[in-house]
Design a protein around this motif. Structure first.
Motif, PDB file in Angstrom:
ATOM      1  N   ILE A 179     -15.416  21.911   9.033  1.00 16.84           N
ATOM      2  CA  ILE A 179     -14.172  22.311   8.356  1.00 16.84           C
ATOM      3  C   ILE A 179     -13.040  22.335   9.397  1.00 16.84           C
ATOM      4  CG2 ILE A 179     -12.986  24.154   7.105  1.00 16.84           C
ATOM      5  CD1 ILE A 179     -15.589  24.842   5.795  1.00 16.84           C
ATOM      6  N   HIS A 180     -11.948  21.668   9.068  1.00 19.98           N
ATOM      7  CA  HIS A 180     -10.842  21.518  10.021  1.00 19.98           C
ATOM      8  C   HIS A 180      -9.520  21.951   9.395  1.00 19.98           C
ATOM      9  CE1 HIS A 180     -13.099  18.910  12.872  1.00 19.98           C
ATOM     10  NE2 HIS A 180     -13.817  18.685  11.786  1.00 19.98           N
ATOM     11  N   THR A 181      -8.635  22.460  10.251  1.00 15.34           N
ATOM     12  CA  THR A 181      -7.219  22.547   9.889  1.00 15.34           C
ATOM     13  C   THR A 181      -6.472  21.655  10.884  1.00 15.34           C
ATOM     14  OG1 THR A 181      -7.014  24.535  11.237  1.00 15.34           O
ATOM     15  CG2 THR A 181      -7.251  24.867   8.863  1.00 15.34           C
ATOM     16  N   LEU A 182      -5.185  21.419  10.621  1.00 17.33           N
ATOM     17  CA  LEU A 182      -4.454  20.481  11.483  1.00 17.33           C
ATOM     18  C   LEU A 182      -3.067  21.034  11.770  1.00 17.33           C
ATOM     19  CD1 LEU A 182      -4.293  17.797  12.933  1.00 17.33           C
ATOM     20  CD2 LEU A 182      -3.798  16.682  10.754  1.00 17.33           C
ATOM     21  N   ARG A 183      -2.904  21.579  12.938  1.00 18.42           N
ATOM     22  CA  ARG A 183      -1.585  22.059  13.369  1.00 18.42           C
ATOM     23  C   ARG A 183      -1.308  21.644  14.820  1.00 18.42           C
ATOM     24  NH1 ARG A 183       3.331  23.879  11.273  1.00 18.42           N
ATOM     25  NH2 ARG A 183       4.488  24.259  13.170  1.00 18.42           N
ATOM     26  N   GLY A 184      -2.332  21.772  15.670  1.00 17.05           N
ATOM     27  CA  GLY A 184      -2.107  21.532  17.096  1.00 17.05           C
ATOM     28  C   GLY A 184      -2.921  20.368  17.634  1.00 17.05           C
ATOM     29  N   ARG A 185      -2.701  20.143  18.915  1.00 20.38           N
ATOM     30  CA  ARG A 185      -3.345  19.032  19.608  1.00 20.38           C
ATOM     31  C   ARG A 185      -4.868  19.180  19.612  1.00 20.38           C
ATOM     32  NH1 ARG A 185      -1.204  17.900  25.702  1.00 20.38           N
ATOM     33  NH2 ARG A 185      -3.290  17.384  26.435  1.00 20.38           N
ATOM     34  N   ASP A 186      -5.350  20.408  19.813  1.00 22.33           N
ATOM     35  CA  ASP A 186      -6.804  20.618  19.820  1.00 22.33           C
ATOM     36  C   ASP A 186      -7.381  20.364  18.429  1.00 22.33           C
ATOM     37  OD1 ASP A 186      -6.704  21.255  22.472  1.00 22.33           O
ATOM     38  OD2 ASP A 186      -6.778  23.426  22.163  1.00 22.33           O
ATOM     39  N   ASP A 187      -6.641  20.766  17.386  1.00 27.57           N
ATOM     40  CA  ASP A 187      -7.110  20.513  16.010  1.00 27.57           C
ATOM     41  C   ASP A 187      -7.259  19.007  15.786  1.00 27.57           C
ATOM     42  OD1 ASP A 187      -6.730  23.229  15.515  1.00 27.57           O
ATOM     43  OD2 ASP A 187      -4.725  22.928  14.695  1.00 27.57           O
ATOM     44  N   ALA A 188      -6.233  18.262  16.223  1.00 32.70           N
ATOM     45  CA  ALA A 188      -6.256  16.808  15.992  1.00 32.70           C
ATOM     46  C   ALA A 188      -7.396  16.167  16.768  1.00 32.70           C
ATOM     47  CB  ALA A 188      -4.917  16.197  16.403  1.00 32.70           C
ATOM     48  N   ALA A 189      -7.635  16.650  17.998  1.00 32.44           N
ATOM     49  CA  ALA A 189      -8.727  16.083  18.800  1.00 32.44           C
ATOM     50  C   ALA A 189     -10.072  16.378  18.139  1.00 32.44           C
ATOM     51  CB  ALA A 189      -8.674  16.653  20.214  1.00 32.44           C
ATOM     52  N   ALA A 190     -10.233  17.608  17.632  1.00 31.44           N
ATOM     53  CA  ALA A 190     -11.511  17.984  16.989  1.00 31.44           C
ATOM     54  C   ALA A 190     -11.711  17.173  15.705  1.00 31.44           C
ATOM     55  CB  ALA A 190     -11.511  19.487  16.679  1.00 31.44           C
ATOM     56  N   LEU A 191     -10.633  17.006  14.941  1.00 35.10           N
ATOM     57  CA  LEU A 191     -10.746  16.239  13.696  1.00 35.10           C
ATOM     58  C   LEU A 191     -11.055  14.773  14.007  1.00 35.10           C
ATOM     59  CD1 LEU A 191     -10.525  15.873  10.671  1.00 35.10           C
ATOM     60  CD2 LEU A 191      -8.029  16.007  10.857  1.00 35.10           C
ATOM     61  N   ALA A 192     -10.354  14.230  15.001  1.00 35.24           N
ATOM     62  CA  ALA A 192     -10.604  12.819  15.360  1.00 35.24           C
ATOM     63  C   ALA A 192     -12.047  12.646  15.798  1.00 35.24           C
ATOM     64  CB  ALA A 192      -9.640  12.392  16.473  1.00 35.24           C
ATOM     65  N   SER A 193     -12.587  13.622  16.519  1.00 36.26           N
ATOM     66  CA  SER A 193     -13.979  13.452  16.961  1.00 36.26           C
ATOM     67  C   SER A 193     -14.940  13.612  15.778  1.00 36.26           C
ATOM     68  CB  SER A 193     -14.254  14.362  18.153  1.00 36.26           C
ATOM     69  OG  SER A 193     -15.171  15.319  17.875  1.00 36.26           O
ATOM     70  N   GLY A 194     -14.600  14.478  14.820  1.00 38.37           N
ATOM     71  CA  GLY A 194     -15.419  14.572  13.598  1.00 38.37           C
ATOM     72  C   GLY A 194     -15.393  13.266  12.811  1.00 38.37           C
ATOM     73  N   LEU A 195     -14.243  12.620  12.778  1.00 35.14           N
ATOM     74  CA  LEU A 195     -14.122  11.357  12.038  1.00 35.14           C
ATOM     75  C   LEU A 195     -14.876  10.227  12.746  1.00 35.14           C
ATOM     76  CD1 LEU A 195     -10.325  11.640  11.156  1.00 35.14           C
ATOM     77  CD2 LEU A 195     -12.251  11.926   9.572  1.00 35.14           C
ATOM     78  N   ALA A 196     -14.926  10.328  14.081  1.00 36.54           N
ATOM     79  CA  ALA A 196     -15.620   9.274  14.842  1.00 36.54           C
ATOM     80  C   ALA A 196     -17.106   9.250  14.509  1.00 36.54           C
ATOM     81  CB  ALA A 196     -15.408   9.503  16.335  1.00 36.54           C
ATOM     82  N   ALA A 197     -17.630  10.374  13.999  1.00 37.66           N
ATOM     83  CA  ALA A 197     -19.048  10.422  13.600  1.00 37.66           C
ATOM     84  C   ALA A 197     -19.266   9.773  12.231  1.00 37.66           C
ATOM     85  CB  ALA A 197     -19.537  11.871  13.594  1.00 37.66           C
ATOM     86  N   ARG A 198     -18.209   9.194  11.667  1.00 38.74           N
ATOM     87  CA  ARG A 198     -18.257   8.478  10.379  1.00 38.74           C
ATOM     88  C   ARG A 198     -18.895   9.320   9.265  1.00 38.74           C
ATOM     89  NH1 ARG A 198     -14.661   4.712  10.802  1.00 38.74           N
ATOM     90  NH2 ARG A 198     -15.533   3.614   9.005  1.00 38.74           N
ATOM     91  N   PRO A 199     -18.256  10.438   8.897  1.00 47.51           N
ATOM     92  CA  PRO A 199     -18.797  11.251   7.802  1.00 47.51           C
ATOM     93  C   PRO A 199     -18.905  10.421   6.514  1.00 47.51           C
ATOM     94  CG  PRO A 199     -16.539  11.891   8.334  1.00 47.51           C
ATOM     95  CD  PRO A 199     -16.984  10.957   9.404  1.00 47.51           C
ATOM     96  N   ALA A 200     -19.903  10.779   5.681  1.00 48.67           N
ATOM     97  CA  ALA A 200     -20.128  10.004   4.456  1.00 48.67           C
ATOM     98  C   ALA A 200     -19.003  10.227   3.458  1.00 48.67           C
ATOM     99  CB  ALA A 200     -21.465  10.406   3.835  1.00 48.67           C
ATOM    100  N   ARG A 201     -18.417  11.441   3.421  1.00 47.79           N
ATOM    101  CA  ARG A 201     -17.265  11.685   2.555  1.00 47.79           C
ATOM    102  C   ARG A 201     -16.391  12.772   3.169  1.00 47.79           C
ATOM    103  NH1 ARG A 201     -14.663  10.331  -1.834  1.00 47.79           N
ATOM    104  NH2 ARG A 201     -16.208   8.708  -2.129  1.00 47.79           N
ATOM    105  N   VAL A 202     -15.100  12.490   3.212  1.00 48.29           N
ATOM    106  CA  VAL A 202     -14.121  13.460   3.701  1.00 48.29           C
ATOM    107  C   VAL A 202     -13.428  14.059   2.482  1.00 48.29           C
ATOM    108  CG1 VAL A 202     -11.987  13.761   5.021  1.00 48.29           C
ATOM    109  CG2 VAL A 202     -13.747  12.174   5.843  1.00 48.29           C
ATOM    110  N   LEU A 203     -13.312  15.373   2.477  1.00 42.47           N
ATOM    111  CA  LEU A 203     -12.616  16.055   1.391  1.00 42.47           C
ATOM    112  C   LEU A 203     -11.373  16.728   1.970  1.00 42.47           C
ATOM    113  CD1 LEU A 203     -12.439  17.197  -1.510  1.00 42.47           C
ATOM    114  CD2 LEU A 203     -13.899  19.089  -0.727  1.00 42.47           C
ATOM    115  N   ILE A 204     -10.242  16.492   1.344  1.00 44.88           N
ATOM    116  CA  ILE A 204      -9.000  17.126   1.802  1.00 44.88           C
ATOM    117  C   ILE A 204      -8.540  18.102   0.733  1.00 44.88           C
ATOM    118  CG2 ILE A 204      -6.595  16.719   2.469  1.00 44.88           C
ATOM    119  CD1 ILE A 204      -7.472  14.085   3.667  1.00 44.88           C
TER     120      ILE A 204
END
Ligand code: FAD
Length: 427
Positions: free
Chosen positions: A124-149
């Motif tokens: 589960i991610h939120t997106l406000r700062g640089r660390d959030d974006a880095a964590a989200l980008a690394s979660g996406l790099a694992a190619r999740p089967a479905r992303v829910l926004i």
């Protein structure tokens, strides 16, 4: 003012631009910027756009001008309180930082998922700062089967666009009728919905998530929906808006709450009785001030351009005095890029009772919508048509008769319709 100390609480866009303006206007005293993040001020707009698509590294977002600024930096240092009488900031590390003048620029943070236990699930991610974006980008790099926004406001839609560009399956849920409807209304929002769906987003308007569920390993697996049903997801972006960072002002007697810190037109912070504090100013997302264009109604914005302009206005008021600075009357303006659309806005749509496509045509993907209330022009929004927008600044400032421009380039027959905006919130 050579022997004075000005402290800026919050080392980001408004704080930096305020500090730069102080130096440009000749402030020769001590200038200290205190920020809880460990980074020099960086730009947030790329975080939901090029950083998520991998075109820009999170660390490559440092704002221009930072390194040349003659200032002391106290980074990685949260401010925990304010001693108003003693003119000092209280720091979370136990320190005190005295000031002659203070600029409050602590901005806002992402509103978290309301259930704290569920919010702790991994994925589960939120997106406000640089660390959030880095964590989200690394979660996406694992190619999740479905992303829910969760949430179809600007951050949710921009994230959806970027994540679709990575080729990942994305579902966007929002209780509202159309994306961006709170700000742009149903007419423009429906156009964006079409683009979103054409890009392959599974967009579900009128849908509310009640619970997030995890697996035995504490990783998010599904969202439960109001009225039954569920959506499986192994990465969730919570995009439910922002909360102003004013907690540290609790108990100071200043007029501050989760909606912002109240100031006058010269950016001087008000106390609970509405009196301006001569030495304490605020600017950027954290500030709420009476906007002269809106009859003095308190306005709080989350716009990049406002943080820049208000930071500079506060600096002028600090050095030259409130009369010389005048009332801060910058026209609200923002932009967004998503799904191949460049959206730009001038003015505030809140309270509009009509919208007209004044130039271009949604069918061609290039148009300008004007918003009015009681026959007066309030705001304009361009979609892939930014060059038409500046002509609307003067009519918006003058509250000219709506719709304001006739005979403009590429102008269709003007047929104002209800904009489909939510009812204005109580002040
Ligand atoms: C992902 C994203 C995309 C965006 N895209 C756009 C866009 O396309 N167009 C647009 O117009 N606007 C956009 N914005 C909005 C724009 O970035 C903000 O309006 C702008 O960052 C506000 O600047 P600020 O300095 O007022 O606040 P912030 O940038 O929020 O900075 C406040 C700083 O203060 C720090 N702080 C908070 N509390 C404390 C404390 N107690 N002690 C010390 N430091 C503290 C925070 O950590 C932060 O570093 C976007 C925002 C985000 C998050």
């Amino acid at each position: 003012m050579r022997n004075e100390t000005i402290v800026v609480a919050g080392a980001s866009l408004a704080g930096l631009r305020g500090a730069e303006a102080l130096r440009q206007r000749g402030f020769a005293g001590r200038l200290i910027l205190v920020g809880d993040e460990p980074y020099l001020p960086y730009d947030r707009p790329p975080l939901s756009k090029h950083v998520l698509t991998g075109e820009i590294a999170p660390g490559a977002t440092t704002l221009p001008g930072v390194r040349g600024l003659d200032a002391e930096w106290r980074l990685g240092t949260p401010v925990s309180g304010l001693d108003r009488a003693g003119r000092a900031l209280l720091l979370a590390d136990g320190g005190r930082l005295g000031f002659d003048r203070l600029l409050i620029a602590t901005g806002a943070r992402a509103r978290p998922w309301p259930n704290a236990d569920e919010a702790r699930l991994s994925g589960i991610h939120t997106l406000r700062g640089r660390d959030d974006a880095a964590a989200l980008a690394s979660g996406l790099a694992a190619r999740p089967a479905r992303v829910l926004i969760l949430g179809a406001g600007f951050i949710g839609c921009e994230a959806a666009s970027s994540i679709r560009a990575l080729g990942l399956p994305v579902t966007v849920v929002d209780p509202g009728p159309a994306p961006l409807a709170r700000t742009l209304g149903h007419v423009v929002g429906s156009f964006v919905a079409g683009r979103m769906q054409a890009a392959g987003v599974d967009y579900r308007p009128g849908t509310r998530v009640t619970h997030l569920e995890g697996d035995g390993a504490g990783r998010v697996r599904r969202a439960r929906l109001a009225g039954g049903g569920a959506i499986d997801a192994d990465l969730v972006v919570v995009a439910l808006g922002a909360v102003r960072n004013t907690d540290w002002l609790a108990g100071t007697g200043l007029a501050a709450n989760a909606g912002g810190v109240s100031c006058d037109g010269a950016c001087r912070v008000l106390d609970a009785a509405g009196r301006p504090e001569a030495a304490i100013f605020a600017a950027g997302d954290v500030a709420r001030w009476p906007h002269p264009l809106y009859g003095g109604r308190p306005v709080a914005l989350e716009h990049w351009g406002n943080a820049v302009a208000q930071g500079a206005h506060a600096a002028r008021a600090m050095l030259d005095g409130p009369e010389a600075a005048g009332a801060y009357a910058e026209l609200p303006a923002f932009w967004s890029s998503q799904f191949g659309l460049n959206i730009k806005s001038l003015g505030l749509t809140e309270g509009a009772d009509a919208v007209a496509i004044a130039q271009g045509n949604p069918r061609t993907g290039r148009f300008l919508a004007v918003y009015g209330r009681a026959g007066r022009t309030l705001a304009a929004v361009s979609v892939n048509a930014g060059r038409w927008l500046p002509a609307y600044e003067a009519p918006i400032r003058a509250a000219a008769p709506f719709p304001p421009i006739t005979g403009g380039a590429d102008q269709p027959a003007l047929k104002p319709v209800p904009p489909g905006l939510p009812a204005p919130r109580a002040a």
